[in-house]
Design a protein around this motif. Structure first.
Motif, PDB file in Angstrom:
ATOM      1  N   LYS A  77      64.369  47.496  59.609  1.00 62.01           N
ATOM      2  CA  LYS A  77      64.905  46.411  60.423  1.00 62.01           C
ATOM      3  C   LYS A  77      64.131  45.110  60.193  1.00 62.01           C
ATOM      4  O   LYS A  77      63.975  44.284  61.103  1.00 62.01           O
ATOM      5  CB  LYS A  77      64.878  46.767  61.910  1.00 62.01           C
ATOM      6  CG  LYS A  77      65.693  48.007  62.269  1.00 62.01           C
ATOM      7  CD  LYS A  77      67.170  47.818  62.031  1.00 62.01           C
ATOM      8  CE  LYS A  77      68.037  48.855  62.726  1.00 62.01           C
ATOM      9  NZ  LYS A  77      67.787  50.218  62.254  1.00 62.01           N
TER      10      LYS A  77
ATOM     11  N   LEU B 233      68.564  42.518  55.137  1.00 60.32           N
ATOM     12  CA  LEU B 233      67.886  43.176  56.256  1.00 60.32           C
ATOM     13  C   LEU B 233      67.893  44.670  55.975  1.00 60.32           C
ATOM     14  O   LEU B 233      68.954  45.265  55.808  1.00 60.32           O
ATOM     15  CB  LEU B 233      68.636  42.843  57.546  1.00 60.32           C
ATOM     16  CG  LEU B 233      68.169  43.437  58.862  1.00 60.32           C
ATOM     17  CD1 LEU B 233      66.790  42.937  59.220  1.00 60.32           C
ATOM     18  CD2 LEU B 233      69.156  43.073  59.967  1.00 60.32           C
TER      19      LEU B 233
ATOM     20  N   PRO C 240      75.818  37.080  69.973  1.00 64.54           N
ATOM     21  CA  PRO C 240      76.828  36.808  71.003  1.00 64.54           C
ATOM     22  C   PRO C 240      77.101  35.326  71.220  1.00 64.54           C
ATOM     23  O   PRO C 240      78.222  34.941  71.561  1.00 64.54           O
ATOM     24  CB  PRO C 240      76.211  37.439  72.267  1.00 64.54           C
ATOM     25  CG  PRO C 240      75.336  38.515  71.742  1.00 64.54           C
ATOM     26  CD  PRO C 240      74.774  37.990  70.463  1.00 64.54           C
TER      27      PRO C 240
ATOM     28  N   LEU D 256      71.619  43.581  71.511  1.00 63.88           N
ATOM     29  CA  LEU D 256      72.377  42.669  70.653  1.00 63.88           C
ATOM     30  C   LEU D 256      72.888  43.356  69.392  1.00 63.88           C
ATOM     31  O   LEU D 256      73.802  42.858  68.733  1.00 63.88           O
ATOM     32  CB  LEU D 256      71.516  41.480  70.230  1.00 63.88           C
ATOM     33  CG  LEU D 256      71.044  40.535  71.323  1.00 63.88           C
ATOM     34  CD1 LEU D 256      70.165  39.448  70.727  1.00 63.88           C
ATOM     35  CD2 LEU D 256      72.231  39.904  72.030  1.00 63.88           C
ATOM     36  N   ASN D 257      72.277  44.494  69.044  1.00 63.33           N
ATOM     37  CA  ASN D 257      72.544  45.151  67.767  1.00 63.33           C
ATOM     38  C   ASN D 257      72.307  44.175  66.613  1.00 63.33           C
ATOM     39  O   ASN D 257      73.100  44.054  65.682  1.00 63.33           O
ATOM     40  CB  ASN D 257      73.979  45.695  67.707  1.00 63.33           C
ATOM     41  CG  ASN D 257      74.168  46.672  66.554  1.00 63.33           C
ATOM     42  OD1 ASN D 257      73.233  47.365  66.157  1.00 63.33           O
ATOM     43  ND2 ASN D 257      75.363  46.715  66.005  1.00 63.33           N
ATOM     44  N   GLY D 258      71.179  43.470  66.720  1.00 56.49           N
ATOM     45  CA  GLY D 258      70.813  42.489  65.710  1.00 56.49           C
ATOM     46  C   GLY D 258      69.357  42.103  65.861  1.00 56.49           C
ATOM     47  O   GLY D 258      68.631  42.667  66.671  1.00 56.49           O
ATOM     48  N   VAL D 259      68.961  41.121  65.070  1.00 61.27           N
ATOM     49  CA  VAL D 259      67.563  40.700  65.038  1.00 61.27           C
ATOM     50  C   VAL D 259      67.340  39.509  65.956  1.00 61.27           C
ATOM     51  O   VAL D 259      68.169  38.604  66.011  1.00 61.27           O
ATOM     52  CB  VAL D 259      67.163  40.313  63.598  1.00 61.27           C
ATOM     53  CG1 VAL D 259      65.731  39.817  63.552  1.00 61.27           C
ATOM     54  CG2 VAL D 259      67.342  41.492  62.661  1.00 61.27           C
TER      55      VAL D 259
ATOM     56  N   TRP E  32      64.196  44.047  66.068  1.00 62.38           N
ATOM     57  CA  TRP E  32      65.569  44.461  66.342  1.00 62.38           C
ATOM     58  C   TRP E  32      65.748  44.490  67.852  1.00 62.38           C
ATOM     59  O   TRP E  32      64.848  44.897  68.579  1.00 62.38           O
ATOM     60  CB  TRP E  32      65.818  45.836  65.751  1.00 62.38           C
ATOM     61  CG  TRP E  32      67.251  46.249  65.781  1.00 62.38           C
ATOM     62  CD1 TRP E  32      67.874  47.035  66.711  1.00 62.38           C
ATOM     63  CD2 TRP E  32      68.260  45.888  64.846  1.00 62.38           C
ATOM     64  NE1 TRP E  32      69.198  47.194  66.399  1.00 62.38           N
ATOM     65  CE2 TRP E  32      69.470  46.503  65.250  1.00 62.38           C
ATOM     66  CE3 TRP E  32      68.260  45.115  63.677  1.00 62.38           C
ATOM     67  CZ2 TRP E  32      70.652  46.352  64.544  1.00 62.38           C
ATOM     68  CZ3 TRP E  32      69.445  44.979  62.969  1.00 62.38           C
ATOM     69  CH2 TRP E  32      70.621  45.587  63.401  1.00 62.38           C
TER      70      TRP E  32
ATOM     71  N   TRP F 286      69.298  34.366  64.228  1.00 58.41           N
ATOM     72  CA  TRP F 286      70.150  35.326  63.550  1.00 58.41           C
ATOM     73  C   TRP F 286      71.610  35.029  63.879  1.00 58.41           C
ATOM     74  O   TRP F 286      71.967  34.856  65.041  1.00 58.41           O
ATOM     75  CB  TRP F 286      69.777  36.737  63.992  1.00 58.41           C
ATOM     76  CG  TRP F 286      70.726  37.808  63.541  1.00 58.41           C
ATOM     77  CD1 TRP F 286      70.929  38.243  62.265  1.00 58.41           C
ATOM     78  CD2 TRP F 286      71.599  38.568  64.369  1.00 58.41           C
ATOM     79  NE1 TRP F 286      71.884  39.235  62.268  1.00 58.41           N
ATOM     80  CE2 TRP F 286      72.305  39.456  63.542  1.00 58.41           C
ATOM     81  CE3 TRP F 286      71.860  38.584  65.745  1.00 58.41           C
ATOM     82  CZ2 TRP F 286      73.241  40.359  64.032  1.00 58.41           C
ATOM     83  CZ3 TRP F 286      72.794  39.489  66.240  1.00 58.41           C
ATOM     84  CH2 TRP F 286      73.488  40.352  65.377  1.00 58.41           C
TER      85      TRP F 286
ATOM     86  N   TYR G 137      75.524  40.031  60.575  1.00 63.65           N
ATOM     87  CA  TYR G 137      75.405  40.760  59.323  1.00 63.65           C
ATOM     88  C   TYR G 137      76.679  41.560  59.052  1.00 63.65           C
ATOM     89  O   TYR G 137      77.496  41.789  59.948  1.00 63.65           O
ATOM     90  CB  TYR G 137      74.192  41.691  59.328  1.00 63.65           C
ATOM     91  CG  TYR G 137      74.238  42.850  60.310  1.00 63.65           C
ATOM     92  CD1 TYR G 137      73.438  42.838  61.455  1.00 63.65           C
ATOM     93  CD2 TYR G 137      75.054  43.964  60.094  1.00 63.65           C
ATOM     94  CE1 TYR G 137      73.470  43.899  62.355  1.00 63.65           C
ATOM     95  CE2 TYR G 137      75.089  45.022  60.993  1.00 63.65           C
ATOM     96  CZ  TYR G 137      74.289  44.974  62.120  1.00 63.65           C
ATOM     97  OH  TYR G 137      74.324  46.022  63.009  1.00 63.65           O
TER      98      TYR G 137
ATOM     99  N   SER H 107      78.207  42.733  62.838  1.00 62.70           N
ATOM    100  CA  SER H 107      77.601  42.489  64.148  1.00 62.70           C
ATOM    101  C   SER H 107      77.203  41.030  64.180  1.00 62.70           C
ATOM    102  O   SER H 107      76.714  40.490  63.178  1.00 62.70           O
ATOM    103  CB  SER H 107      76.379  43.386  64.357  1.00 62.70           C
ATOM    104  OG  SER H 107      75.829  43.181  65.638  1.00 62.70           O
ATOM    105  N   PHE H 108      77.414  40.386  65.330  1.00 63.58           N
ATOM    106  CA  PHE H 108      77.165  38.954  65.422  1.00 63.58           C
ATOM    107  C   PHE H 108      76.333  38.619  66.651  1.00 63.58           C
ATOM    108  O   PHE H 108      76.377  39.314  67.666  1.00 63.58           O
ATOM    109  CB  PHE H 108      78.490  38.189  65.511  1.00 63.58           C
ATOM    110  CG  PHE H 108      79.424  38.445  64.363  1.00 63.58           C
ATOM    111  CD1 PHE H 108      80.647  39.069  64.577  1.00 63.58           C
ATOM    112  CD2 PHE H 108      79.091  38.076  63.078  1.00 63.58           C
ATOM    113  CE1 PHE H 108      81.508  39.312  63.524  1.00 63.58           C
ATOM    114  CE2 PHE H 108      79.944  38.314  62.018  1.00 63.58           C
ATOM    115  CZ  PHE H 108      81.157  38.936  62.240  1.00 63.58           C
TER     116      PHE H 108
END
Lengths: 110, 120
Positions: free
Chosen positions: B105, B100, B63, A96-99, A92, B49, B52, B60-61
């Motif tokens: 995570k 996920l 960037p 980015l608040n993502g993977v 994580w 990624w 989600y 959330s994407f």
């Protein structure tokens, strides 16, 4: 260019122990846990390790993971021919608040 | 037994919109325990990624794709969907839907993947 850095290739002979490294930064590996995935082209990736060193049910104990600061490693002991695959690390990323994923390491069993 | 199955456009023309859906069986997209995700792999490259959606509808994407991506959920069909607009050849990839886990995570389940090719 992937956020996490892995060697593009690794190799070993049957029975050997191999390790695959994964390097990141303070926003990902440095502050979150690492997971590892096994992937054969044309199939769905499979979770091997989560929370740095935990194995899901069904994953053999010869797969192990570790983490230190902003780096992690996957170790495979007692290497078998069926271990030949691509391996990806992921973590994580707080910014980015993502993977984020590593670029993948192609493991060859010689 | 959880299953994720992608479906949608296999061939998309440049500048058009790529649309994929993921049917979920064995779990509910309304669960607060998971982020329902899209991940892609361009030919010869690693995993990326995309983004989600959470049960609340929040998203959330990545960037690098944020301006072109929409992810939505249909709880009545227990599925979630991806739309990527203004596609180019660089968007050619195998697209995976995935689950996920919020606590770990990590992606504990993946679909088989759907190849989307951008070509005129």
């Amino acid at each position: 260019q992937s956020v996490l850095t892995q060697p593009p290739s690794a190799s070993g002979t049957p029975g050997q122990r191999v390790t695959i490294s994964c390097s990141g930064s303070s926003s990902n590996i440095g502050s979150n846990t690492v997971s590892w995935y096994h992937h054969l082209p044309g199939t769905a990736p499979k979770l091997l390790i989560y929370h740095n060193n935990q194995r899901p049910p069904g994953v053999p104990a010869r797969f192990s993971g570790s983490k230190s600061d902003t780096s992690a490693s996957l170790a495979i002991s007692g290497l078998q021919s069926e271990d030949e695959a691509d391996y990806y690390c992921a973590a994580w990323d707080d910014s980015l608040n993502g993977v984020v994923f590593g670029g993948g390491t192609k493991l060859t069993v010689l | 037994h959880l299953q994720l199955q992608e479906s949608g456009s296999g061939l998309v023309k440049p500048s058009q919109t790529l649309s994929l859906s993921c049917a979920v069986s064995g779990a509910s997209v309304s669960s607060s325990n998971y982020y329902w995700s899209w991940i892609r792999q361009p030919p010869g490259k690693g995993l990326e990624w995309i983004g989600y959606i959470y049960h609340s509808g929040s998203t959330s994407f990545n960037p690098s794709l944020k301006s072109r991506v929409t992810i939505s959920v249909d709880t009545s069909k227990n599925q979630f969907s991806l739309k990527l607009n203004s596609v180019t050849a660089a968007d050619t990839a195998v697209y995976y839907c995935a689950r996920l886990t919020v606590t770990t995570k990590s992606v504990d389940y993946w679909g088989q993947g759907s190849l989307a090719t951008v070509s005129s």
